[in-house]
Design a protein around this motif. Structure first.
Motif, mmCIF file in Angstrom:
data_model
loop_
_atom_site.group_PDB
_atom_site.id
_atom_site.type_symbol
_atom_site.label_atom_id
_atom_site.label_comp_id
_atom_site.label_asym_id
_atom_site.label_seq_id
_atom_site.Cartn_x
_atom_site.Cartn_y
_atom_site.Cartn_z
ATOM 1 N N LEU A 59 0.878 -1.165 0.000
ATOM 2 C CA LEU A 59 0.000 0.000 0.000
ATOM 3 C C LEU A 59 0.913 1.212 0.000
ATOM 4 C CD1 LEU A 59 -2.852 1.235 0.216
ATOM 5 C CD2 LEU A 59 -2.576 1.132 2.703
ATOM 6 N N ASN A 61 2.199 5.282 -0.582
ATOM 7 C CA ASN A 61 1.872 6.503 0.140
ATOM 8 C C ASN A 61 0.714 7.286 -0.478
ATOM 9 O OD1 ASN A 61 3.851 6.136 2.179
ATOM 10 N ND2 ASN A 61 5.402 6.717 0.698
ATOM 11 N N ASN A 63 -1.993 5.593 -1.386
ATOM 12 C CA ASN A 63 -3.075 4.617 -1.146
ATOM 13 C C ASN A 63 -3.416 3.748 -2.352
ATOM 14 O OD1 ASN A 63 -3.458 5.158 1.605
ATOM 15 N ND2 ASN A 63 -4.655 6.960 1.101
#
Length: 79
Positions: A59, A61, A63
């Motif tokens: 995941l 930074n 998203n």
């Protein structure tokens, strides 16, 4: 115990008990650690790492979810 000034930037870790691998993620790189050997798996991507089955999920930074497959074949000797 593995200690290094590098580890100050680690955001998350995941452990692959089957293959004795530790995955580390900084804000912009993914690393593997096995037997005292630290390798860069991916540059330009980092964040949170999770091991789901045989896949390493990242995941980042922003998203977005990324999937890294085949890491065990690349990083371990097959019998």
């Amino acid at each position: 115990v593995f200690a290094s000034s590098f580890l100050n930037g680690v955001q998350s870790m995941a452990f692959d008990a089957k293959n004795d691998l530790i995955f580390l993620a900084s804000k912009d790189q993914i690393f593997s650690l096995r037997g005292g050997v630290l390798d860069v798996l991916a540059k330009g991507i980092g964040g949170q790492v999770m091991l789901i089955g045989n896949d390493l999920l990242i995941l980042d930074n922003s998203n977005q979810i990324w999937r890294l497959t085949g890491h065990a074949e690349l990083l371990t000797k097959q019998k």
